[in-house]
Design a protein around this motif. Structure first.
Motif, PDB file in Angstrom:
ATOM      1  N   LEU A 131       1.231  -1.662   0.243  1.00 20.24           N
ATOM      2  CA  LEU A 131      -0.499  -0.232   0.206  1.00 20.24           C
ATOM      3  C   LEU A 131       1.061   1.389  -0.158  1.00 20.24           C
ATOM      4  CD1 LEU A 131      -2.370  -1.176   3.112  1.00 20.24           C
ATOM      5  CD2 LEU A 131      -2.867  -0.725   0.357  1.00 20.24           C
ATOM      6  N   THR A 132       0.814   1.973  -0.792  1.00 20.77           N
ATOM      7  CA  THR A 132       1.771   3.381  -0.623  1.00 20.77           C
ATOM      8  C   THR A 132       0.884   4.523  -1.087  1.00 20.77           C
ATOM      9  OG1 THR A 132       1.695   3.134  -3.233  1.00 20.77           O
ATOM     10  CG2 THR A 132       3.281   2.216  -2.173  1.00 20.77           C
ATOM     11  N   ASP A 133       0.807   6.159  -0.761  1.00 19.93           N
ATOM     12  CA  ASP A 133      -0.151   7.031  -1.709  1.00 19.93           C
ATOM     13  C   ASP A 133       0.491   7.070  -2.066  1.00 19.93           C
ATOM     14  OD1 ASP A 133       2.315   8.546  -1.156  1.00 19.93           O
ATOM     15  OD2 ASP A 133       1.784   9.519   1.048  1.00 19.93           O
ATOM     16  N   SER A 134      -0.675   8.770  -2.949  1.00 14.95           N
ATOM     17  CA  SER A 134      -0.420   9.441  -4.171  1.00 14.95           C
ATOM     18  C   SER A 134       1.244   9.217  -4.588  1.00 14.95           C
ATOM     19  CB  SER A 134      -1.433  10.266  -4.148  1.00 14.95           C
ATOM     20  OG  SER A 134      -2.622   9.398  -3.977  1.00 14.95           O
ATOM     21  N   GLU A 135       2.302   9.801  -3.604  1.00 12.75           N
ATOM     22  CA  GLU A 135       3.017  10.489  -3.807  1.00 12.75           C
ATOM     23  C   GLU A 135       4.384   8.743  -4.109  1.00 12.75           C
ATOM     24  OE1 GLU A 135       4.048  13.090  -4.118  1.00 12.75           O
ATOM     25  OE2 GLU A 135       1.908  14.420  -3.640  1.00 12.75           O
ATOM     26  N   GLY A 136       3.973   8.037  -3.682  1.00  9.39           N
ATOM     27  CA  GLY A 136       4.734   6.610  -3.780  1.00  9.39           C
ATOM     28  C   GLY A 136       5.297   6.440  -2.274  1.00  9.39           C
ATOM     29  N   THR A 137       4.286   6.658  -1.351  1.00 11.75           N
ATOM     30  CA  THR A 137       5.281   6.865   0.134  1.00 11.75           C
ATOM     31  C   THR A 137       4.691   4.904   0.687  1.00 11.75           C
ATOM     32  OG1 THR A 137       5.994   9.183   0.379  1.00 11.75           O
ATOM     33  CG2 THR A 137       5.742   7.588   1.929  1.00 11.75           C
ATOM     34  N   ALA A 138       5.095   4.087   1.458  1.00 13.30           N
ATOM     35  CA  ALA A 138       4.849   3.127   1.224  1.00 13.30           C
ATOM     36  C   ALA A 138       4.062   2.953   2.814  1.00 13.30           C
ATOM     37  CB  ALA A 138       5.334   1.906   1.572  1.00 13.30           C
ATOM     38  N   LEU A 139       2.524   2.691   2.838  1.00 20.60           N
ATOM     39  CA  LEU A 139       2.268   2.104   4.695  1.00 20.60           C
ATOM     40  C   LEU A 139       2.828   0.661   5.376  1.00 20.60           C
ATOM     41  CD1 LEU A 139       0.294   3.429   6.495  1.00 20.60           C
ATOM     42  CD2 LEU A 139      -1.471   2.892   5.176  1.00 20.60           C
ATOM     43  N   GLY A 140       3.656   0.851   5.269  1.00 18.11           N
ATOM     44  CA  GLY A 140       4.312   0.150   6.256  1.00 18.11           C
ATOM     45  C   GLY A 140       5.302  -0.674   5.206  1.00 18.11           C
ATOM     46  N   ALA A 141       5.143  -1.920   5.543  1.00 17.88           N
ATOM     47  CA  ALA A 141       5.950  -3.155   4.951  1.00 17.88           C
ATOM     48  C   ALA A 141       4.556  -4.011   3.944  1.00 17.88           C
ATOM     49  CB  ALA A 141       6.669  -4.056   5.352  1.00 17.88           C
ATOM     50  N   PRO A 142       5.943  -4.531   2.051  1.00 20.56           N
ATOM     51  CA  PRO A 142       4.255  -5.964   1.850  1.00 20.56           C
ATOM     52  C   PRO A 142       3.543  -6.274   2.812  1.00 20.56           C
ATOM     53  CG  PRO A 142       6.408  -5.415   1.197  1.00 20.56           C
ATOM     54  CD  PRO A 142       6.529  -5.039   2.147  1.00 20.56           C
ATOM     55  N   ILE A 143       2.685  -6.534   2.702  1.00 23.03           N
ATOM     56  CA  ILE A 143       1.329  -7.258   3.417  1.00 23.03           C
ATOM     57  C   ILE A 143       0.794  -8.681   2.388  1.00 23.03           C
ATOM     58  CG2 ILE A 143      -0.729  -5.920   3.321  1.00 23.03           C
ATOM     59  CD1 ILE A 143      -1.426  -6.485   5.935  1.00 23.03           C
ATOM     60  N   PHE A 144       0.272  -9.650   3.244  1.00 21.62           N
ATOM     61  CA  PHE A 144      -0.135 -10.560   2.717  1.00 21.62           C
ATOM     62  C   PHE A 144      -2.009 -10.419   2.516  1.00 21.62           C
ATOM     63  CE2 PHE A 144       3.835 -13.391   2.674  1.00 21.62           C
ATOM     64  CZ  PHE A 144       3.748 -13.670   1.402  1.00 21.62           C
ATOM     65  N   LEU A 145      -2.457 -10.405   1.722  1.00 20.51           N
ATOM     66  CA  LEU A 145      -4.300  -9.728   1.727  1.00 20.51           C
ATOM     67  C   LEU A 145      -4.768 -11.332   1.350  1.00 20.51           C
ATOM     68  CD1 LEU A 145      -4.104  -6.161   1.028  1.00 20.51           C
ATOM     69  CD2 LEU A 145      -4.911  -7.372   4.206  1.00 20.51           C
ATOM     70  N   PRO A 146      -5.729 -11.797   2.023  1.00 21.55           N
ATOM     71  CA  PRO A 146      -6.593 -12.698   1.170  1.00 21.55           C
ATOM     72  C   PRO A 146      -6.911 -12.537  -0.868  1.00 21.55           C
ATOM     73  CG  PRO A 146      -7.853 -11.915   2.812  1.00 21.55           C
ATOM     74  CD  PRO A 146      -6.412 -11.255   2.611  1.00 21.55           C
ATOM     75  N   GLU A 147      -7.257 -13.380  -0.996  1.00 19.85           N
ATOM     76  CA  GLU A 147      -7.637 -12.496  -2.324  1.00 19.85           C
ATOM     77  C   GLU A 147      -9.647 -12.395  -2.515  1.00 19.85           C
ATOM     78  OE1 GLU A 147      -6.998 -15.809  -5.553  1.00 19.85           O
ATOM     79  OE2 GLU A 147      -5.746 -16.081  -5.723  1.00 19.85           O
ATOM     80  N   SER A 148     -10.245 -12.463  -1.246  1.00 16.85           N
ATOM     81  CA  SER A 148     -10.918 -12.406  -0.798  1.00 16.85           C
ATOM     82  C   SER A 148     -11.168 -10.917  -0.719  1.00 16.85           C
ATOM     83  CB  SER A 148     -12.181 -13.065  -0.056  1.00 16.85           C
ATOM     84  OG  SER A 148     -11.162 -12.769   0.865  1.00 16.85           O
ATOM     85  N   ALA A 149     -10.386 -10.533  -0.047  1.00 14.95           N
ATOM     86  CA  ALA A 149     -10.840  -8.696  -0.175  1.00 14.95           C
ATOM     87  C   ALA A 149     -10.452  -7.818  -1.094  1.00 14.95           C
ATOM     88  CB  ALA A 149      -9.055  -8.575   0.272  1.00 14.95           C
ATOM     89  N   GLY A 150     -11.446  -7.266  -1.154  1.00 14.92           N
ATOM     90  CA  GLY A 150     -11.673  -5.675  -1.729  1.00 14.92           C
ATOM     91  C   GLY A 150     -11.621  -4.607  -1.935  1.00 14.92           C
ATOM     92  N   PRO A 151     -11.956  -3.610  -1.917  1.00 14.53           N
ATOM     93  CA  PRO A 151     -12.336  -2.554  -1.450  1.00 14.53           C
ATOM     94  C   PRO A 151     -12.427  -2.309  -0.133  1.00 14.53           C
ATOM     95  CG  PRO A 151     -13.237  -2.306  -3.077  1.00 14.53           C
ATOM     96  CD  PRO A 151     -13.154  -3.482  -3.118  1.00 14.53           C
ATOM     97  N   LYS A 152     -13.964  -2.247   0.063  1.00 16.25           N
ATOM     98  CA  LYS A 152     -14.392  -2.569   1.290  1.00 16.25           C
ATOM     99  C   LYS A 152     -13.575  -2.590   2.300  1.00 16.25           C
ATOM    100  CE  LYS A 152     -17.876  -4.218   4.932  1.00 16.25           C
ATOM    101  NZ  LYS A 152     -19.375  -4.951   4.714  1.00 16.25           N
ATOM    102  N   GLU A 153     -12.612  -3.904   2.022  1.00 19.85           N
ATOM    103  CA  GLU A 153     -11.147  -4.222   3.168  1.00 19.85           C
ATOM    104  C   GLU A 153     -10.742  -3.512   3.261  1.00 19.85           C
ATOM    105  OE1 GLU A 153     -14.218  -7.733   2.540  1.00 19.85           O
ATOM    106  OE2 GLU A 153     -12.807  -6.049   0.844  1.00 19.85           O
ATOM    107  N   LEU A 154      -9.901  -2.981   2.025  1.00 21.79           N
ATOM    108  CA  LEU A 154      -8.538  -2.294   2.142  1.00 21.79           C
ATOM    109  C   LEU A 154      -9.313  -0.780   2.474  1.00 21.79           C
ATOM    110  CD1 LEU A 154      -7.756  -2.978  -1.694  1.00 21.79           C
ATOM    111  CD2 LEU A 154      -5.840  -3.607   0.744  1.00 21.79           C
ATOM    112  N   GLN A 155      -9.959  -0.310   2.430  1.00 20.92           N
ATOM    113  CA  GLN A 155     -10.713   0.671   3.527  1.00 20.92           C
ATOM    114  C   GLN A 155     -10.352   0.475   5.052  1.00 20.92           C
ATOM    115  OE1 GLN A 155     -12.588   4.112   2.465  1.00 20.92           O
ATOM    116  NE2 GLN A 155     -14.201   3.025   2.329  1.00 20.92           N
ATOM    117  N   GLN A 156     -11.276  -0.199   5.388  1.00 19.13           N
ATOM    118  CA  GLN A 156     -10.755  -0.865   7.017  1.00 19.13           C
ATOM    119  C   GLN A 156      -9.175  -0.957   7.651  1.00 19.13           C
ATOM    120  OE1 GLN A 156     -12.951  -4.547   7.515  1.00 19.13           O
ATOM    121  NE2 GLN A 156     -15.003  -3.909   7.669  1.00 19.13           N
TER     122      GLN A 156
END
Length: 510
Positions: A25-50
Motif C-alpha cells: 500500500l502506498t499513498d499518491s506520492e509513492g510513500t509506502a504504508l508499512g511493509a508489504p502485506i499478505f492479503l486474501p484474494e477475497s479482500a476488496g475495497p471495503k476490506e482495504l478501506q478498513q
C-alpha cells in the motif's frame, strides 16, 4: 495416520497461502504504508478501506468515522476483489501488487442533469463565466462590453439598471428572481474575469487592455480603469488569501508580452514583469508566492513578487503555451471557502483557514504545474525543484486548449481541438483515460468540488459530465444553440454555469 493428517494440513496451508496476494500500500506520492502485506484474494475495497484506516489510526486522530478511500492499481480503480482483479488482468500472484490509496471527499456532489435557468440579456457572445469563491454570486463577461453580476441566493429582484437594459431584463428577472448588476464601462469585449479569493473584488479585463475592479456588494466600479497594457488581456490571477488578507494584489497578462501586478488599494500597477518576446497567453499566482506566465514564445517564466525578478525559465514546448494549471488551484481560487459556503468574520480568520486548507491539499510535496500547448503536448513540472519537466504527456492529436487539476490535486484533465478530453495522473503525469463523445473542439473544462466529476464545454454546443471512477459519460447536456465558450462548476457543487456564442448564459442543477 498422524503423518497423513500433517501432510493434509500442510497442503491446506499451502492452498491458503496460494490464495493470498502480496500487496504494498502506498499513498499518491509513492510513500509506502508499512511493509508489504499478505492479503486474501477475497479482500476488496471495503476490506482495504478498513485496513488503511486502521494503519493510519484515522478514527483516533480525527475523532470521527473512518475516512473514505479509493484504491488504484496502475491508475485504474480497484472495484472488485483482489482475486478477480488478478484473474481478469492476468497478474501473477508471485509479484508484489502495488495499491495506491487516495483519500476521497467526505461529501459527494450530485451530477447536474437539467437546465434550471436560461439567462438572456447579453447582446454578444458570453466569453467567460465565474462563480464567486463562496458560490453565492456568478459573473459573466461578454463581447457586448459588459460584465453581469448575479446574486444566486436572493429571492427578490433587486437590481441596478438603466434605459433599455431594465426593459429587456424585467420579465426574465421576475421569473428567476435573482439580483443582477450590469457593469458596463468597458470599451470593448470583456475577455477575462476573476474573483479575489476572499470574494471582496471582481476584476475584468478587456480587448483594449484596460482592467476594471468592481465591488460585488454594490455592483459599482472601484476606482478608475487600470491602464498600462498596450494590447488585450489574456489572463488574471489573484494573490492567494493565505499569503495576504484582505486580498489586495492581482496579476494580469497581455498579448503585449508583459504581465503586471496591480494593487487595488493603491489603485495602480506596482510591478511590470517583462521578458517574454511574444504574447503572454496565461498566468497563475502560485501558493508559494511565485507567479507563472506562459507565452507564445514557447516558454514558461517564474517570477518573484516583491521586485518582479525572473526566478527560472521552463523550456520544452515546441509551440505556443496555451494553458497553465497548478495542483493547488482549487484551494487558491476558493481560499477559506469550502463546499459549505461558511462565512468568516475577519480577514485574519479567513487567512488562517485558507492556510490550513492549502497545507492540507499541498501536503509535503512541492506544488505541481501542468502546461498545455499548440504542439499537442503537455508537461508536468515541479518548478520549485527543477527547471526540467517531470513528465512529457503525449496523446492529443490537436492543440491542447485547456488543462486543469482536480480539487484534490490527484488528477489532471485536458481539453483539445481533437474533440477529446483526456485524464492523467496528477502525480506522475501518466495517461489514464480518454473521454470521447464531443463532435467538435473542446474549449473548457471544470471539476466538481469532490473531484469525482468533470465538466466539458464544446464547439458542438453541448456540455458533458464525465464520471472519473467509471471513466464514462455521466450526463449529456444539450441546450445551447451554438458553441459553448465558457463553463464553471460552483464551489458548493450545486450549480454549473455555461455561456457561449448564442449570447445566453445557462444555469444547470442536479
Amino acid at each position: 495416520m498422524e503423518v497423513e493428517a500433517a501432510a493434509a494440513m500442510a497442503m491446506e496451508e499451502d492452498r491458503e497461502l496460494n490464495k493470498r496476494v502480496i500487496c504494498q500500500l502506498t499513498d499518491s506520492e509513492g510513500t509506502a504504508l508499512g511493509a508489504p502485506i499478505f492479503l486474501p484474494e477475497s479482500a476488496g475495497p471495503k476490506e482495504l478501506q478498513q485496513l488503511v484506516n486502521k494503519l493510519l489510526d484515522n478514527v483516533r486522530i480525527h475523532h470521527e468515522e473512518k475516512m473514505p478511500y479509493a484504491f488504484y492499481v496502475s491508475d485504474h480503480e480497484l472495484v472488485v476483489q483482489l482475486g478477480l482483479y488478478l484473474q481478469k488482468n492476468k497478474v501473477s500472484v508471485e509479484k508484489v501488487l502495488n495499491i495506491v490509496y487516495q483519500p476521497q471527499a467526505v461529501f459527494r456532489i450530485r451530477p447536474v442533469t437539467r437546465c434550471s435557468s436560461t439567462i438572456a440579456g447579453h447582446t454578444e457572445a458570453v466569453l467567460s463565466v465565474a462563480f464567486s469563491p463562496d458560490g453565492r454570486q456568478l459573473a459573466s463577461g461578454s463581447g457586448d462590453t459588459t460584465v453581469r453580476l448575479w446574486d444566486l441566493n436572493t429571492q427578490t429582484p433587486l437590481f441596478t439598471l438603466n434605459g433599455y437594459d431594465l426593459l429587456l431584463l424585467y420579465c426574465l428577472l421576475s421569473v428567476i428572481r435573482n439580483k443582477v448588476y450590469i457593469l458596463c464601462r468597458h470599451k470593448n469585449w470583456v475577455l477575462c474575469i476573476a474573483w479575489s479569493p476572499d470574494g471582496k473584488y471582481l476584476v475584468s479585463g478587456s480587448k483594449t487592455g484596460e482592467l476594471l475592479c468592481w465591488d460585488p456588494l454594490t455592483g459599482k466600479q472601484s476606482g478608475n480603469p487600470l491602464t498600462g497594457h498596450k494590447k488585450w488581456i489574456t489572463g488574471i490571477s489573484w494573490e492567494p488569501v493565505h499569503l495576504s488578507a484582505p486580498c489586495r494584489r492581482f496579476v494580469s497578462a497581455s498579448k503585449d508580452g508583459d504581465a503586471r501586478i496591480w494593487d487595488t488599494t493603491l489603485k495602480k500597477c506596482v510591478i511590470c514583469l517583462t521578458g517574454h518576446t511574444l504574447a503572454i497567453t496565461c498566468v497563475k499566482w502560485g501558493g508559494d508566492g511565485v507567479i507563472y506566465t506562459g507565452s507564445q514564445d514557447c516558454t514558461i517564466k517564474m517570477w518573484e513578487t516583491t521586485q518582479g525578478k525572473l526566478i527560472r525559465e521552463l523550456k520544452g514546448h515546441g509551440h505556443w503555451v496555451n494553458s497553465l494549471a497548478l495542483s493547488t488551484e482549487y484551494i487558491l481560487r476558493t481560499g477559506a471557502f469550502d463546499h459549505t459556503s461558511k462565512q468568516y468574520s475577519s480577514p485574519e480568520e479567513m487567512k488562517k483557514v485558507a492556510l490550513e486548507r492549502y497545507n492540507k491539499t499541498k501536503g509535503s510535496a512541492p506544488e505541481r504545474l501542468v502546461s498545455g500547448s499548440d504542439d499537442f503536448t503537455m508537461f508536468l513540472w515541479e518548478p520549485a525543484v527543477s527547471k526540467q519537466p517531470k513528465t512529457r504527456m503525449t496523446g492529443h492529436q490537436q492543440l491542447v486548449n485547456h488543462v486543469y487539476f482536480s480539487p484534490d490535486g490527484l488528477w489532471v484533465a485536458s481539453a483539445s481541438f481533437d474533440k477529446s478530453v483526456k485524464l492523467w495522473n496528477g502525480i506522475t503525469g501518466n495517461f489514464v483515460a480518454a473521454f470521447r463523445g464531443h463532435v467538435g473542439p473542446v474549449y473548457q473544462i471544470s471539476w466538481s468540488a469532490d473531484s469525482r466529476l468533470l465538466l466539458s464545454g464544446s464547439k458542438d454546443s453541448t456540455l458533458k459530465v464525465w464520471d472519473i471512477r467509471t471513466q464514462k459519460l455521466k450526463q449529456d447536456l444539450p441546450g445551447h444553440a451554438d458553441e459553448v465558450f465558457a463553463v464553471d462548476w460552483s464551489p458548493d457543487g450545486e450549480k454549473v454555469a455555461s455561456g457561449g456564442k448564442d449570447k445566453v448564459m445557462k444555469l444547470w442543477m442536479g
